[in-house]
Design a protein around this motif. Structure first.
Motif, PDB file in Angstrom:
ATOM      1  N   ASN A  95       0.849  -1.189   0.000  1.00 11.30           N
ATOM      2  CA  ASN A  95       0.000   0.000   0.000  1.00 11.30           C
ATOM      3  C   ASN A  95       0.889   1.244   0.000  1.00 11.30           C
ATOM      4  O   ASN A  95       1.631   1.479   0.953  1.00 11.30           O
ATOM      5  N   PRO A  96       0.850   2.042  -1.052  1.00 14.74           N
ATOM      6  CA  PRO A  96       1.738   3.217  -1.111  1.00 14.74           C
ATOM      7  C   PRO A  96       1.355   4.311  -0.118  1.00 14.74           C
ATOM      8  O   PRO A  96       2.168   5.180   0.182  1.00 14.74           O
ATOM      9  N   ASN A  97       0.144   4.253   0.406  1.00 15.01           N
ATOM     10  CA  ASN A  97      -0.294   5.314   1.318  1.00 15.01           C
ATOM     11  C   ASN A  97      -1.189   4.744   2.425  1.00 15.01           C
ATOM     12  O   ASN A  97      -2.390   5.026   2.476  1.00 15.01           O
ATOM     13  N   PRO A  98      -0.617   3.942   3.340  1.00 17.42           N
ATOM     14  CA  PRO A  98      -1.439   3.404   4.435  1.00 17.42           C
ATOM     15  C   PRO A  98      -1.924   4.529   5.349  1.00 17.42           C
ATOM     16  O   PRO A  98      -1.241   5.533   5.533  1.00 17.42           O
ATOM     17  N   LYS A  99      -3.099   4.359   5.920  1.00 14.16           N
ATOM     18  CA  LYS A  99      -3.691   5.396   6.770  1.00 14.16           C
ATOM     19  C   LYS A  99      -3.224   5.304   8.214  1.00 14.16           C
ATOM     20  O   LYS A  99      -3.414   6.247   8.989  1.00 14.16           O
ATOM     21  N   LYS A 100      -2.626   4.179   8.582  1.00 10.51           N
ATOM     22  CA  LYS A 100      -2.114   3.992   9.938  1.00 10.51           C
ATOM     23  C   LYS A 100      -1.052   2.898   9.907  1.00 10.51           C
ATOM     24  O   LYS A 100      -0.952   2.155   8.926  1.00 10.51           O
ATOM     25  N   PRO A 101      -0.265   2.768  10.975  1.00  8.97           N
ATOM     26  CA  PRO A 101       0.687   1.659  11.041  1.00  8.97           C
ATOM     27  C   PRO A 101      -0.045   0.322  11.097  1.00  8.97           C
ATOM     28  O   PRO A 101      -1.221   0.258  11.464  1.00  8.97           O
ATOM     29  N   PHE A 192       0.848   6.851  18.273  1.00  7.86           N
ATOM     30  CA  PHE A 192       1.620   6.395  17.119  1.00  7.86           C
ATOM     31  C   PHE A 192       0.845   5.380  16.274  1.00  7.86           C
ATOM     32  O   PHE A 192       1.186   5.156  15.108  1.00  7.86           O
ATOM     33  N   LEU A 193      -0.169   4.751  16.855  1.00  7.19           N
ATOM     34  CA  LEU A 193      -0.950   3.749  16.133  1.00  7.19           C
ATOM     35  C   LEU A 193      -2.232   4.309  15.547  1.00  7.19           C
ATOM     36  O   LEU A 193      -2.931   3.619  14.813  1.00  7.19           O
ATOM     37  N   ASP A 194      -2.550   5.541  15.870  1.00  7.40           N
ATOM     38  CA  ASP A 194      -3.811   6.136  15.455  1.00  7.40           C
ATOM     39  C   ASP A 194      -3.743   6.633  14.013  1.00  7.40           C
ATOM     40  O   ASP A 194      -2.694   6.585  13.365  1.00  7.40           O
ATOM     41  N   TYR A 195      -4.870   7.151  13.532  1.00  4.28           N
ATOM     42  CA  TYR A 195      -5.004   7.574  12.139  1.00  4.28           C
ATOM     43  C   TYR A 195      -4.538   9.019  11.939  1.00  4.28           C
ATOM     44  O   TYR A 195      -5.206   9.798  11.270  1.00  4.28           O
ATOM     45  N   TYR A 196      -3.398   9.357  12.505  1.00  3.50           N
ATOM     46  CA  TYR A 196      -2.848  10.699  12.328  1.00  3.50           C
ATOM     47  C   TYR A 196      -1.865  10.697  11.170  1.00  3.50           C
ATOM     48  O   TYR A 196      -1.068   9.767  11.027  1.00  3.50           O
ATOM     49  N   GLU A 197      -1.909  11.767  10.382  1.00  2.00           N
ATOM     50  CA  GLU A 197      -0.938  11.867   9.292  1.00  2.00           C
ATOM     51  C   GLU A 197       0.465  12.054   9.853  1.00  2.00           C
ATOM     52  O   GLU A 197       1.431  11.462   9.362  1.00  2.00           O
ATOM     53  N   GLN A 198       0.572  12.864  10.909  1.00  2.00           N
ATOM     54  CA  GLN A 198       1.844  13.071  11.596  1.00  2.00           C
ATOM     55  C   GLN A 198       1.581  13.323  13.079  1.00  2.00           C
ATOM     56  O   GLN A 198       0.512  13.805  13.448  1.00  2.00           O
ATOM     57  N   VAL A 199       2.569  13.007  13.886  1.00  2.00           N
ATOM     58  CA  VAL A 199       2.551  13.341  15.308  1.00  2.00           C
ATOM     59  C   VAL A 199       3.850  14.076  15.607  1.00  2.00           C
ATOM     60  O   VAL A 199       4.939  13.507  15.494  1.00  2.00           O
TER      61      VAL A 199
END
Length: 335
Positions: A95-101, A192-199
């Motif tokens: 997946n080139p763009n996963p939404k979360k880890p 770190f496991l949530d659906y954030y683009e960045q933290v």
């Protein structure tokens, strides 16, 4: 005019020390020029990464066929784990763009293959496997032993994960003995496991988190035993037969490490992977595989002897090995 004599110098050329008591200006210039050229050459990614391990780039795609082959050849009696691991890992890395880890929680008795599968995943992603500097193993009783230091562990864990993901987005974090982890500690990694683009300027979406636990083993055994008693094949057990009961059981188990964890409450664990208890036939498969890995011919008499030294769970049927394949190597040493 006398030539200028320089004091002793130390040059580092391509990682090799060159010592000279007195280099003349021309010689010194030449050495510096060579060093500059080599430094530029070493900075080229392909050459550098051939010598030192580099973080995989976005185009790097591990071999899914190789992962499937390894699981088929080396993991016994775990049709559910094979199916889930193969699907989850290959779809995530492609997946080139996963939404979360990717977050996997592996559950089952000791010796059923949880640590082994973690090693297989690491080896599929990195040539160095568990020795890779991008694969990080945490053992609860070793790294987080003291209950009164939970807050310190939380801070250290966040810093460690943040630093390593900053260095390599495709880092892998493995947490072993989750059933011995102090409740609440693992919630430190929830952001770190949530659906954030960045933290805080760091993206964690390409990282993989794997949790290993004996918690839920009794639930898994009960389902497997029910199938066995009704005359149904263990291969008929589907993920939906275990998934909900396993997640709820782990969430409500004080000894799971995920007790009332926000990772479950917020649905941040992608897959709860059940590892079924191993039967006598699977123990024999483990023995044969271990003999082959040592370069020995398979001796069925030895296989029988080792298998019959294993102990089995104390139900009336005596169906399942209580240690799985965990002691196969040491028992085989005897022969």
């Amino acid at each position: 005019m006398a030539a200028l004599v320089l004091p002793p110098v130390l040059l580092l050329v391509a990682g090799v020390e060159l010592r000279s008591a007195a280099l003349e200006p021309v010689s010194l210039s030449l050495a510096i020029g060579v060093a500059s050229v080599l430094t530029g050459y070493l900075s080229l990614a392909p050459f550098y990464c051939a010598l030192l391990e580099c973080c995989p780039d976005d185009d790097s795609r591990p071999d899914a066929a190789a992962l499937q082959l390894t699981l088929d050849e080396k993991l016994f009696g775990q049709h559910l784990a094979k199916e889930v691991i193969l699907r989850a890992v290959t779809s995530f890395i492609n997946n080139p763009n996963p939404k979360k880890p990717l977050a996997l929680s592996l559950h089952g008795w000791a010796g059923t293959g949880k640590n082994f599968v973690s090693q297989i995943i690491a080896e599929n992603l990195y040539e160095a496997g568990m020795r890779s500097k991008f694969v990080h193993l945490f053992i609860s009783t070793l790294h987080f032993p003291h209950k009164h230091q939970v807050q310190l562990y939380k801070d250290q864990l966040q810093k460690w994960i943040r630093g390593n993901v900053s260095a390599c987005a495709k880092s892998v974090f493995i947490f072993d003995e989750m059933d011995k982890l102090h409740p609440g500690l693992i919630d430190a990694i929830k952001p770190f496991l949530d659906y954030y683009e960045q933290v805080d300027g760091v993206s964690y979406r390409r990282a993989i988190f794997i949790f290993l636990s004996n918690a839920g083993g009794n639930l898994i055994m009960k389902v497997a035993l029910d199938f066995w008693r009704s005359g149904r094949l263990r291969e008929e057990i589907r993920l939906q037969d275990l998934d909900e009961a396993l997640s709820l059981g782990v969430f409500n188990n004080r000894n799971s490490g995920l007790w009332h964890s926000s990772l479950i409450d917020r649905n941040l664990i992608d897959y709860f992977v059940p590892f079924l208890p191993l039967e006598y036939q699977h123990v024999k498969m483990c023995i044969r595989a271990e003999m082959m890995s040592r370069g020995h011919l398979i001796d069925e008499d030895t296989v029988w002897k080792v298998a019959n030294e294993m102990t089995f769970f104390s139900t009336d049927e005596m169906v399942y090995s209580d240690k799985g394949c965990k002691t196969v190597q040491t028992k085989l040493d005897f022969y």
